[in-house]
Scaffold this active site. Structure first.
Site, short mmCIF file in Angstrom:
data_model
loop_
_atom_site.label_atom_id
_atom_site.label_comp_id
_atom_site.label_asym_id
_atom_site.label_seq_id
_atom_site.Cartn_x
_atom_site.Cartn_y
_atom_site.Cartn_z
N GLU A 130 0.82 -1.21 0.00
CA GLU A 130 0.00 0.00 0.00
C GLU A 130 0.86 1.26 0.00
OE1 GLU A 130 -3.23 0.00 -0.45
OE2 GLU A 130 -3.18 -2.17 -0.56
N HIS A 133 2.03 2.16 -3.46
CA HIS A 133 1.09 2.91 -4.30
C HIS A 133 1.26 4.42 -4.10
CE1 HIS A 133 -1.21 -0.23 -6.23
NE2 HIS A 133 -1.43 -0.84 -5.09
#
Length: 250
Positions: A130, A133
């Site tokens: 995550e 990203h």
């Protein structure tokens, strides 16, 4: 449900974008990318999503769970070079394994994910993915791709005259399947690669990434065909990840 990258991309659509530019080079990705939204707008979208998540979901106050998130999340944040801001963390009570890292310094995981991730290395897999990203500016790129596709459809619809509605409908499907969804799958595989780099840099075992994704795949459940999904299939993801780990000597 807690916010994810799609949430941020959709919220960004309502923000004022920065000056249009051709392509900018992203060092984390090692490639150029089209970005039409600035960092301040992304951080604002992240704050809005975070506020909504806190209001709409039950937050766990379990000390052990929260300390684990802060411990693992903090190491990934430092490895990603994102420690130059204050971070907020939250554990959400949910039966769905999920996690997100938002632009602006906010990180959340669900209790189900903490249960599924048997070790800190496995938890670092998801948090690293995550955080990747964010480093890759995938939310901004996803928004930019969507905006460009919509602009192209508007032009095509106008030229088509009476056939405009049909062109718009078919064009929307074509743009989604042919451009937007495959691009999102590219994002996922890029985040997998950057994520294990962050794990290794933070002192976690990158091989545990494969163990975690296999555990996720074993959760089962119906899923859309890969060509119609924003995520790569479990087998595609695991095969690509194993190949990358081997190339890095891990």
């Amino acid at each position: 449900m807690t916010p994810n990258r799609t949430t941020i991309a959709l919220m960004a659509a309502g923000l004022v974008v920065g000056p249009l530019a051709a392509c900018t080079y992203n060092e984390a990705l090692g490639r150029d990318q089209l970005v039409l939204v600035n960092e301040d707008s992304l951080a604002q979208a992240g704050l809005q999503a975070w506020t909504q998540a806190l209001e709409a979901n039950e937050v766990s106050h379990n000390r052990t769970q929260n300390e684990r998130l802060r411990r693992v999340g903090g190491r990934i944040v430092q490895a990603a070079g994102l420690g130059n801001q204050t971070w907020e963390y939250a554990v959400f009570v949910s039966e769905q394994p999920n996690a997100f890292v938002l632009p602006g310094g906010r990180m959340g995981v669900t209790t189900a994910l903490l249960h599924l991730a048997a070790t800190d290395d496995q938890l670092a897999t998801v948090i690293g993915h995550e955080a990747a990203h964010v480093l890759a500016r995938h939310a901004a790129e996803r928004y930019s791709q969507t905006a460009m596709a919509q602009t192209g459809l508007q032009i095509a619809t106008g030229v088509a005259g009476d056939y405009g509605p049909a062109v718009g409908a078919l064009g929307g499907i074509g743009a989604q399947v042919g451009v937007l969804l495959p691009f999102s799958r590219q994002h996922e595989l890029e985040a997998d690669r950057i994520g294990v780099d962050l794990m290794q840099r933070a002192g976690y075992n990158p091989r545990e990434a494969v163990t975690l994704w296999r555990a996720m795949a074993a959760q089962g459940g119906a899923s859309a065909p890969e060509f119609a999904s924003t995520h790569p299939s479990d087998s595609t993801r695991i095969t690509a990840l194993e190949a990358y780990l081997q190339s890095r000597g891990w």
